[in-house]
Each structure stands twice: as C-alpha cells, then as structure tokens.
Enzyme design. Structure first.
Site, mmCIF file in Angstrom:
data_model
loop_
_atom_site.group_PDB
_atom_site.id
_atom_site.type_symbol
_atom_site.label_atom_id
_atom_site.label_comp_id
_atom_site.label_asym_id
_atom_site.label_seq_id
_atom_site.Cartn_x
_atom_site.Cartn_y
_atom_site.Cartn_z
ATOM 1 C CE1 TYR A 151 10.334 6.725 -2.834
ATOM 2 C CE2 TYR A 151 10.719 5.117 -4.581
ATOM 3 C CZ TYR A 151 10.411 5.404 -3.261
ATOM 4 O OH TYR A 151 10.197 4.380 -2.364
HETATM 5 N N1 LIG Z 1 5.289 1.209 0.072
HETATM 6 C C1 LIG Z 1 6.061 1.003 -0.997
HETATM 7 O O1 LIG Z 1 5.594 0.688 -2.088
HETATM 8 C C2 LIG Z 1 7.561 1.141 -0.871
HETATM 9 C C3 LIG Z 1 8.398 0.470 -1.766
HETATM 10 C C4 LIG Z 1 9.780 0.614 -1.663
HETATM 11 C C5 LIG Z 1 10.305 1.413 -0.677
HETATM 12 N N2 LIG Z 1 9.467 2.058 0.180
HETATM 13 C C6 LIG Z 1 10.046 2.919 1.189
HETATM 14 O O2 LIG Z 1 9.666 2.437 2.455
HETATM 15 C C7 LIG Z 1 9.605 3.523 3.384
HETATM 16 C C8 LIG Z 1 8.285 3.490 4.121
HETATM 17 O O3 LIG Z 1 7.248 3.579 3.170
HETATM 18 P P1 LIG Z 1 5.712 3.397 3.535
HETATM 19 O O4 LIG Z 1 5.097 2.799 2.336
HETATM 20 O O5 LIG Z 1 5.549 2.742 4.843
HETATM 21 O O6 LIG Z 1 5.263 4.946 3.612
HETATM 22 P P2 LIG Z 1 4.099 5.677 4.450
HETATM 23 O O7 LIG Z 1 3.747 6.886 3.667
HETATM 24 O O8 LIG Z 1 3.024 4.703 4.779
HETATM 25 O O9 LIG Z 1 4.853 6.087 5.805
HETATM 26 C C9 LIG Z 1 5.905 6.999 5.792
HETATM 27 C C10 LIG Z 1 6.000 7.684 7.144
HETATM 28 O O10 LIG Z 1 7.098 8.610 7.087
HETATM 29 C C11 LIG Z 1 6.715 9.816 7.728
HETATM 30 N N3 LIG Z 1 7.486 10.940 7.185
HETATM 31 C C12 LIG Z 1 7.502 11.368 5.891
HETATM 32 N N4 LIG Z 1 8.266 12.459 5.778
HETATM 33 C C13 LIG Z 1 8.772 12.717 7.010
HETATM 34 C C14 LIG Z 1 9.634 13.729 7.530
HETATM 35 N N5 LIG Z 1 10.121 14.701 6.747
HETATM 36 N N6 LIG Z 1 9.944 13.696 8.842
HETATM 37 C C15 LIG Z 1 9.428 12.722 9.651
HETATM 38 N N7 LIG Z 1 8.602 11.764 9.218
HETATM 39 C C16 LIG Z 1 8.278 11.755 7.898
HETATM 40 C C17 LIG Z 1 5.225 9.941 7.429
HETATM 41 O O11 LIG Z 1 4.564 10.808 8.358
HETATM 42 C C18 LIG Z 1 4.759 8.499 7.515
HETATM 43 O O12 LIG Z 1 4.300 8.153 8.811
HETATM 44 C C19 LIG Z 1 9.828 4.797 2.557
HETATM 45 O O13 LIG Z 1 11.179 5.196 2.648
HETATM 46 C C20 LIG Z 1 9.526 4.347 1.142
HETATM 47 O O14 LIG Z 1 10.191 5.125 0.169
HETATM 48 C C21 LIG Z 1 8.114 1.928 0.115
#
Ligand SMILES: NC(=O)c1ccc[n+]([C@@H]2O[C@H](COP(=O)([O-])OP(=O)(O)OC[C@H]3O[C@@H](n4cnc5c(N)ncnc54)[C@H](O)[C@@H]3O)[C@@H](O)[C@H]2O)c1
Length: 244
Positions: A151
């Site tokens: 990651y």
């Molecule tokens: N939530 C956290 O703690 C956090 C912190 C830092 C960064 N992020 C980043 O923020 C972004 C969003 O995170 P989140 O917490 O909302 O995640 P989440 O899991 O709630 O949502 C992610 C979405 O991406 C979609 N997805 C995943 N793989 C896919 C693919 N191959 N093709 C199409 N769609 C796909 C999923 O279906 C889902 O709807 C991510 O990139 C994550 O790495 C999150």
C-alpha cells in the site's frame, strides 16, 4: 460549509460509490457540478446515484482494465475533473509474508489504474484546454507504514505519477495534484487489522480520524479554478502527522 464554485463542471470520480469518493461526489454536486462515478461495485453505484440525485450517474468500470477505462472515457462526454480515488489496502502483513499476487494487485489498483485513467482522460482535457486531476494518495506513501509495504509503495508511486504528469501538463490549463490523508473510518477499515488501525490513530497528533467530508473539501478545492498556481504538488491532510 464554504461555497466552492464548480458550476457547469463535470467530474469523474473513481471509487465514488462509497467512502471518500462518495463524500467528494456530494461536495461536487453541492458546488454546482455533476459527477460520473466509475466503480467496480454496481449495487453500490446504484445506491450512491439514488442518493446523489439527477446530477450523478455511474458506470461499472474495472479500473485495472485499460480497455474498460478507455471505453468509459469515450462514453463520459466532457470531463473537466478527474478524481483518482479508488483504492484498496491489500490487507496487512510484513513485507516478506505478503503474497506476490496481493502486492501486484495493490499496485495495479492504486497506481496502474490512475495511470490508465489519466492516459484515457488527459487527451480529452487537452482538447478542451482545461482540466483538474486530483489523485488520492496517502500519508503511507510519504512515511511508509509498517505492515503495509504494498500500500505504501503504491501510494508513493502515485505521488511520483502526480509530480511527473503535473510537469508534463504545465501550461496546458490542466493541473495535477495529490492529497495524502491520514486514516478515515470508511469501509476500507474492513481491509485492515485492528492493530494497524490503532497504529494509524496513535500517529495522528489531532488524535482522531479525518472525516470523509473533510477530505472531500480539499479534493473539491483542488478540482476548482481557485486552485490555479499549484501543480505536481502534494497536499497534506494528516491531522499533523506529516512533518513535510
Ligand atoms: N479511509 C482511509 O483511511 C484512507 C486514508 C488515506 C487514503 N485513503 C485512500 O482514499 C481512497 C478512498 O478510500 P475509502 O476509504 O473511501 O475506500 P472505500 O473502500 O470506502 O471505497 C473505495 C471504492 O473504490 C472501489 N474500487 C476498489 N477497487 C476498484 C477497482 N479495481 N475498480 C473500480 N473501483 C474500485 C470500491 O468498490 C469502493 O467503492 C483510496 O485510494 C484510499 O487508499 C483512504
């Protein structure tokens, strides 16, 4: 809530069916724009579009599939804003204990997919002479979280992609930036161990998780015309964790 002006703008938001992407879709619409969600989860897209109303639409796209991404870009019409938000954690484990398959999959979704969407959308933005691309990286990409090398490396790569693409597009009307959030309590927590979640919280001086709406506010500002002199840049939203 401050008013950010996205009147008449259309934003493609990957992974916009839930979490930070859905919060971003809400803020884009509240700012006068419309959204197109690209996500792999059709049921979640339907629920999100029903909630967001007639300024939202969605399409099932597996973002690691170059042909599917090209097709989606061709069908989207004018795209002013691209938010590369979809991501996975790939679970937690020591580097030497992670399988090659999950390591590769994490890099495919978090890094190769934003390359594929940029590859498909940038020519459309160039033709319009305008665009804003916002990549959702992570504090893990700057600091390297233990038990998350796949990651962390994928998000560090996304920071590098942002910097290169931003420079390539300087002067075209297209700005490319990324954000590096600390942890937000979304469905992505289901992909992490409790030990890892506790570790992330312990590193945040503000001593709480960031809300998806707070992350969305930064994304939407970066997606607006008010963001005019930043490109290839990395914006912190880590509750004080980042030291640079
Ligand atoms: N939530 C956290 O703690 C956090 C912190 C830092 C960064 N992020 C980043 O923020 C972004 C969003 O995170 P989140 O917490 O909302 O995640 P989440 O899991 O709630 O949502 C992610 C979405 O991406 C979609 N997805 C995943 N793989 C896919 C693919 N191959 N093709 C199409 N769609 C796909 C999923 O279906 C889902 O709807 C991510 O990139 C994550 O790495 C999150």
């Amino acid at each position: 809530m401050n008013r950010i002006d996205l009147e008449g703008r259309t934003a493609v938001i990957t992974g916009g069916a839930r979490g930070i992407g859905l919060a971003t879709a809400e803020r884009v619409i509240a700012s006068g724009g419309s959204v197109v969600i690209w996500d792999v989860d059709g049921n979640a897209i339907d629920a999100a579009v029903a909630e967001l109303g007639d300024k939202a639409s969605g399409r099932v796209v597996e973002l690691t599939d170059a042909a599917a991404v090209d097709e989606a870009a061709g069908a989207a019409g004018r795209i002013d804003i691209l938010v590369n938000n979809a991501g996975i954690t790939g679970g937690n484990g020591k580097t030497w204990e992670l399988s090659p398959e999950i390591w590769r999959k994490t890099v495919e979704v978090n890094l190769v997919a934003p390359f594929l969407t940029s590859r498909a959308v940038v020519p459309l933005m160039l033709a319009n002479g305008y665009g804003r691309i916002v990549n959702v990286a992570s504090i893990a990409g700057k600091e390297g979280n233990p038990n998350a090398s796949h990651y962390s490396a994928s998000k560090a790569g996304l920071i590098g992609l942002t910097k290169s693409l931003g420079k390539e597009l300087a002067g075209t009307g297209i700005l490319v930036n990324c954000i590096t959030p600390a942890a937000a309590r979304t469905a992505i927590f289901d992909q992490m161990s409790q030990e890892h979640i506790d570790y992330m919280l312990s590193k945040i001086p503000l001593a709480r998780f960031v809300e998806p709406a707070e992350v969305a506010a930064m994304i939407v500002w970066l997606a607006s015309e008010d963001c005019s002199f930043s490109t290839g840049a990395v914006f912190d939203i880590s509750g004080g964790r980042a030291v640079y």
